[in-house]
Design a protein around this motif. Structure first.
Motif, PDB file in Angstrom:
ATOM      1  N   GLY A   1       9.234 -28.326  33.370  1.00  0.00           N
ATOM      2  CA  GLY A   1       8.671 -27.401  32.454  1.00  0.00           C
ATOM      3  C   GLY A   1       9.527 -27.191  31.309  1.00  0.00           C
ATOM      4  N   ALA A   2      10.744 -27.209  31.268  1.00  0.00           N
ATOM      5  CA  ALA A   2      11.917 -26.978  30.251  1.00  0.00           C
ATOM      6  C   ALA A   2      11.750 -28.180  29.413  1.00  0.00           C
TER       7      ALA A   2
ATOM      8  N   ARG B   1       8.741 -28.415  27.364  1.00  0.00           N
ATOM      9  CA  ARG B   1       8.779 -27.295  25.972  1.00  0.00           C
ATOM     10  C   ARG B   1       9.735 -27.823  24.836  1.00  0.00           C
ATOM     11  N   ILE B   2      10.668 -28.454  25.299  1.00  0.00           N
ATOM     12  CA  ILE B   2      11.776 -29.008  24.394  1.00  0.00           C
ATOM     13  C   ILE B   2      10.939 -30.180  23.653  1.00  0.00           C
TER      14      ILE B   2
ATOM     15  N   ALA C   1       7.742 -30.522  23.093  1.00  0.00           N
ATOM     16  CA  ALA C   1       6.717 -29.835  22.184  1.00  0.00           C
ATOM     17  C   ALA C   1       7.468 -29.620  20.647  1.00  0.00           C
ATOM     18  N   ALA C   2       8.807 -29.169  21.065  1.00  0.00           N
ATOM     19  CA  ALA C   2       9.364 -28.671  19.943  1.00  0.00           C
ATOM     20  C   ALA C   2       9.728 -29.803  18.815  1.00  0.00           C
TER      21      ALA C   2
ATOM     22  N   SER D   1      15.420 -21.414  31.552  1.00  0.00           N
ATOM     23  CA  SER D   1      14.420 -21.208  30.393  1.00  0.00           C
ATOM     24  C   SER D   1      15.419 -20.554  29.422  1.00  0.00           C
TER      25      SER D   1
ATOM     26  N   ALA E   1      16.475 -23.801  27.753  1.00  0.00           N
ATOM     27  CA  ALA E   1      15.494 -24.449  26.970  1.00  0.00           C
ATOM     28  C   ALA E   1      15.105 -23.944  25.803  1.00  0.00           C
ATOM     29  N   ASP E   2      15.166 -22.448  25.739  1.00  0.00           N
ATOM     30  CA  ASP E   2      14.763 -21.519  24.445  1.00  0.00           C
ATOM     31  C   ASP E   2      15.694 -22.108  23.381  1.00  0.00           C
TER      32      ASP E   2
ATOM     33  N   CYS F   1      14.872 -25.388  22.013  1.00  0.00           N
ATOM     34  CA  CYS F   1      13.686 -25.410  21.182  1.00  0.00           C
ATOM     35  C   CYS F   1      14.111 -24.747  19.747  1.00  0.00           C
TER      36      CYS F   1
END
Ligand code: NAI
Length: 341
Positions: free
Chosen positions: A19-20, A23-24, A26-27, A322, A325-326, A329
Motif C-alpha cells: 500500500g505504501a 502511494r509512492i 503514484a506520486a 504510513s 510513505a507520506d 510522497c
C-alpha cells in the motif's frame, strides 16, 4: 502510457508495504493499472490453491508483477508460493543489488555488490523422500543448461552495468560433480566475456571475506541455496532485510519483490519499513524504461533517509509505515514542483 502490472499484496506486512509503495509510485506521476491477486494462505483458504492459476495467467499476460511477502508454513502445508512462482514462470535469475543507502548505518560503508542467484534448481527442486524410516534424502539438482544460463546472465549484467568482475561461489571441493558442473559452466561462459574479470571462491570462505572486506566484491553468481543464504548475509552488511530490493527475472516475465518475509511479529501494526519493496519497485521502474521516475524515487529516498527525521523503527526511528510513505510522497512532489519552477 499506462503500465499494467500484476499486484500480489501478500500477507502479514505485505498489504501495508505494498500500500505504501503504491502511494509512492503514484506520486511519481507514472500511470499504472494494477491487476490484484491473492496468493498464499488467503488464496489457499478461499480456493484450495496457494498459487491460483489466474495469478499465473495474469503475470503471463502483463509480464510484470510487484509482489509483497507471502508466508510459507514450515515443515507442512502448501509448498512455497515464491518457489512455485519462480518455477511456473521460469524466473531463473534472482538479482539482489546490495549497497549503502544514505544515512543508514550499516556495518560497512562502500558496499556495492550484486548477488545473482540461480533460482530454479539445486536443493530447491523440492525432491525429497523418506528412504527408510529415520532416513530422508533431498536431491540437489544442477544442470548444465541452468548453470550456463545463470552464468551468462551474470556476465551480461556485468557488461550492461559497467561492472568489472564476476565471482562464482561454490563448494566444488566437496560436491565435485554438482558444484563442479556449476563451476565448469561459469568458467566456460567467462571465456566469452574477455572484458570482465572472473574468479571463484568457496562459499564458506566467501562468507568470511564478505563480512570482512565486502567492498572487494562486485558481481557474485551462485547456485540457489548459497544464493539464498549469502544474499541475506549481504543485506546484513548494509542495514538488514528492510533496505534491500530484489527481482526475479525470466526470459518472458519478471517479479519484483522485497527480500524480507511477512514479518508476522509486526504485521497489522503500521510499523513495517516499505523501503525494501520500494527498492524492488525502483528496479521495476527501470525495467519498464521509466528511468526518470526511478531516479526521482531514489533521490527522495536519499533525502528522507539522509535527513534522518522520518524513519521506521527497524532503522532506529519512530515513524509508522504510513508516515514514512507520506514523507516520501512529499519529497517526490516537492522535487517535481522545484523542477517546474
Ligand atoms: P521476516 O523477514 O518476515 O522477518 C525477520 C525479522 O525482520 C522480523 O523481526 C521482522 O519483524 C523483521 N522485518 C522483516 N521485514 C521487515 C520490514 N519490512 N520492516 C521492518 N521489519 C522487518 O522473516 P521470517 O520471520 O523468517 O519469515 C516470516 C514468513 O515470511 C515465513 O513464513 C517465511 O517463509 C516468509 N518469507 C517470505 C518471503 C517472500 O515472500 N519473498 C521471503 C522470506 C520469508
Amino acid at each position: 502510457m499506462t503500465h499494467t502490472i500484476t499486484l500480489i499484496p501478500g500477507d502479514g506486512i505485505g498489504p501495508e508495504v505494498t500500500g505504501a509503495v503504491l502511494r509512492i509510485l503514484a506520486a511519481t506521476g507514472v500511470s499504472f493499472e494494477w491487476d490484484r491477486h491473492e496468493a498464499g494462505l488467503p488464496a489457499f483458504e478461499r480456493t484450495g490453491k496457494a498459487l491460483p492459476a489466474e495469478l499465473i495467467a495474469s503475470i503471463r499476460r502483463t509480464r510484470i508483477a510487484l509482489k509483497g511477502p507471502v508466508t510459507t508454513p514450515i515443515g507442512e502445508g502448501f509448498t512455497s508460493v515464491n518457489v512455485g512462482l519462480r518455477k511456473a514462470l521460469d524466473l531463473y535469475a534472482n538479482l539482489r543489488p546490495v549497497w549503502n543507502l544514505p544515512g543508514i548505518a550499516g556495518r560497512f560503508q562502500g558496499v556495492d555488490l550484486v548477488i545473482v542467484r540461480e533460482n530454479t534448481e539445486d536443493l530447491y527442486a523440492g525432491l525429497e523422500h523418506e528412504v527408510i524410516p529415520g532416513v530422508v534424502e533431498s536431491l540437489k539438482i544442477i544442470t548444465e543448461r541452468a548453470s550456463t544460463r545463470i552464468a551468462r546472465f551474470a556476465f551480461d549484467y556485468a557488461v550492461r552495468h559497467g561492472r568489472k568482475k564476476v565471482t562464482a561461489i561454490h563448494k566444488a571441493n566437496i560436491m565435485k560433480l554438482s558444484d563442479g558442473l556449476f563451476l565448469e559452466c561459469a568458467r566456460t561462459s567467462a571465456r566469452d566475456y574477455p572484458t570482465i574479470a572472473y574468479d571463484e571462491t568457496i562459499v564458506d570462505a566467501a562468507c568470511m571475506h564478505l563480512v570482512m572486506t565486502p567492498e572487494k566484491f562486485d558481481v557474485l553468481v551462485m547456485p540457489n541455496l548459497y544464493g539464498d543464504i549469502v544474499s541475506d548475509l549481504c543485506a546484513g552488511l548494509v542495514g538488514g532485510l528492510g533496505v534491500v530490493g530484489a527481482a526475479n527475472l525470466g526470459a518472458d516475465s519478471a517479479v519484483f519483490e522485497a527480500v524480507h518475509g511477512s514479518a508476522p511479529d509486526i504485521a497489522g501494526k503500521n510499523l513495517a519499513n516499505p523501503t525494501a519493496l520500494l527498492l524492488s519497485a525502483v528496479m521495476m521502474l527501470r525495467h519498464l524504461d521509466e528511468p526518470a521516475a526511478a531516479d526521482r524515487v531514489m533521490s527522495a529516498l536519499g533525502r528522507v533517509l539522509g535527513a534522518g527525521q522520518v524513519r521506521t523503527r527497524d532503522l532506529g526511528g519512530s515513524a509508522s509505515t504510513s508516515e514514512f510513505a507520506d514523507a516520501l510522497c512529499t519529497a517526490i512532489e516537492q522535487a517535481g514542483t522545484a523542477e517546474r519552477t
